[in-house]
Design an enzyme around this catalytic site. Structure first.
Site, PDB file in Angstrom:
ATOM      1  N   ASP A  24      28.386  54.387  13.700  1.00 54.00           N
ATOM      2  CA  ASP A  24      27.921  55.581  14.033  1.00 54.00           C
ATOM      3  C   ASP A  24      28.096  55.741  15.373  1.00 54.00           C
ATOM      4  OD1 ASP A  24      26.619  57.956  13.907  1.00 54.00           O
ATOM      5  OD2 ASP A  24      25.825  57.488  12.038  1.00 54.00           O
ATOM      6  N   LYS A  26      32.828  56.823  12.196  1.00 50.93           N
ATOM      7  CA  LYS A  26      32.395  58.246  12.644  1.00 50.93           C
ATOM      8  C   LYS A  26      32.536  58.677  14.027  1.00 50.93           C
ATOM      9  CE  LYS A  26      28.531  59.899   9.609  1.00 50.93           C
ATOM     10  NZ  LYS A  26      27.082  60.156   9.666  1.00 50.93           N
ATOM     11  N   ARG A  49      22.751  53.369  -2.960  1.00 50.76           N
ATOM     12  CA  ARG A  49      23.699  52.293  -2.488  1.00 50.76           C
ATOM     13  C   ARG A  49      24.809  52.035  -3.576  1.00 50.76           C
ATOM     14  NH1 ARG A  49      21.755  50.199   2.422  1.00 50.76           N
ATOM     15  NH2 ARG A  49      19.613  49.978   2.846  1.00 50.76           N
ATOM     16  N   ASP A  57      22.859  54.046   2.046  1.00 51.14           N
ATOM     17  CA  ASP A  57      21.665  54.589   1.392  1.00 51.14           C
ATOM     18  C   ASP A  57      21.041  55.863   2.284  1.00 51.14           C
ATOM     19  OD1 ASP A  57      20.628  53.311   3.778  1.00 51.14           O
ATOM     20  OD2 ASP A  57      18.454  53.366   2.899  1.00 51.14           O
ATOM     21  N   PHE A  68      26.409  63.169   6.735  1.00 48.34           N
ATOM     22  CA  PHE A  68      25.318  62.098   6.086  1.00 48.34           C
ATOM     23  C   PHE A  68      26.169  61.571   5.007  1.00 48.34           C
ATOM     24  CE2 PHE A  68      22.344  59.476   4.649  1.00 48.34           C
ATOM     25  CZ  PHE A  68      21.104  59.175   5.626  1.00 48.34           C
ATOM     26  N   VAL A  69      26.598  60.451   4.864  1.00 51.06           N
ATOM     27  CA  VAL A  69      27.234  59.778   3.614  1.00 51.06           C
ATOM     28  C   VAL A  69      26.473  58.690   2.926  1.00 51.06           C
ATOM     29  CG1 VAL A  69      29.395  60.518   4.267  1.00 51.06           C
ATOM     30  CG2 VAL A  69      28.656  58.190   5.193  1.00 51.06           C
ATOM     31  N   GLU A  84      30.881  45.641   8.806  1.00 49.34           N
ATOM     32  CA  GLU A  84      30.100  46.520   8.727  1.00 49.34           C
ATOM     33  C   GLU A  84      30.596  47.866   7.996  1.00 49.34           C
ATOM     34  OE1 GLU A  84      27.498  47.768   9.335  1.00 49.34           O
ATOM     35  OE2 GLU A  84      26.766  47.137  11.799  1.00 49.34           O
ATOM     36  N   ASP A  85      29.542  48.357   7.216  1.00 49.82           N
ATOM     37  CA  ASP A  85      29.911  49.514   6.423  1.00 49.82           C
ATOM     38  C   ASP A  85      30.115  50.747   7.044  1.00 49.82           C
ATOM     39  OD1 ASP A  85      27.158  49.626   7.137  1.00 49.82           O
ATOM     40  OD2 ASP A  85      26.439  50.415   5.434  1.00 49.82           O
ATOM     41  N   LYS A 134      21.835  46.098   5.412  1.00 47.76           N
ATOM     42  CA  LYS A 134      22.091  45.991   3.925  1.00 47.76           C
ATOM     43  C   LYS A 134      23.483  46.529   3.440  1.00 47.76           C
ATOM     44  CE  LYS A 134      17.228  46.431   2.589  1.00 47.76           C
ATOM     45  NZ  LYS A 134      16.310  47.207   2.073  1.00 47.76           N
ATOM     46  N   GLY A 135      23.717  47.427   4.161  1.00 49.65           N
ATOM     47  CA  GLY A 135      25.030  48.448   3.710  1.00 49.65           C
ATOM     48  C   GLY A 135      25.997  47.796   3.607  1.00 49.65           C
TER      49      GLY A 135
END
Ligand code: PRP
Length: 184
Positions: free
Chosen positions: A109, A137, A171, A165, A158-159, A105-106, A49-50
């Site tokens: 990682d 990242k 979000r 989220d 952690f963002v 993509e948001d 969802k990001g």
């Protein structure tokens, strides 16, 4: 101040990226994409969802004919060692054959999600397949993934916010903030 899933309190600490910083960078990325995909009617695929906030802002700045679609994959969880655990929860509707596809993509990682998606989508024989991510990242990478357009390289924090989220919260924030647990 909120509550973690484990019951501890959390605090949104420093704003890592302001609304203005994000908007400026998204506009630049959109300009680059528009130049590269002019006349190609690219298909931008947002990974649920990001990415939806980023996708929505990006397409409104591109100013060229394009299409969008959405895909959703299962989260592999924190202990996964390979992309073998990823599976498709919701597929795209479009036929990708011969299309110029851009995966949106948001955040990237470990890279496992994008690696799996690239492998899966490449089998459908798109004319081209590129990746745009807002946040990268690199410190967390487990597999090498090609990223064609990157918004920001960020440290291993952690963002949340701007689509990202924590336990489905935050979000909606217009900026990106660092979330830190305050374990009592
Ligand atoms: C996030 C993000 C990527 C993935 C990146 O999704 O949107 O899809 O994790 O991580 P990776 O590089 O380690 O694979 P998430 O599973 O949090 O789902 P969401 O977008 O629905 O929040």
């Amino acid at each position: 101040m909120g509550m973690t899933a484990a019951g501890g309190s959390t605090d949104l600490t420093a704003i890592l990226l302001t609304e203005e910083q994000i908007a400026a960078r998204v506009a630049t990325l959109a300009e680059q994409l528009a130049q590269d995909y002019q006349g190609k009617c690219p298909l931008l695929i947002g990974v649920l969802k990001g990415s939806i906030v980023f996708l929505a802002d990006l397409i409104r700045k591109m100013g060229i004919p394009l299409e969008i679609d959405l895909i959703c994959v299962s989260s592999y969880g924190c202990n996964a060692q390979s992309s073998g655990r990823i599976s498709l929860l919701k597929d795209v509707a479009a036929d990708l054959t011969g299309r110029h596809v851009v995966l949106v993509e948001d955040i990237i990682d470990s890279g496992l999600t994008v690696a799996w998606l690239l492998e899966t989508l490449r089998e459908r024989q798109p004319a081209s397949l590129a990746v745009v991510c807002l946040l990268n990242k690199p410190d967390r990478r487990e597999v090498d993934v090609p990223i064609n357009y990157t918004g920001f390289e960020i440290p291993d924090e952690f963002v949340v916010g701007y689509g990202l989220d924590f336990a489905e919260q935050y979000r909606y924030l217009p900026h990106v903030a660092v979330l830190r647990s305050q374990v009592p």
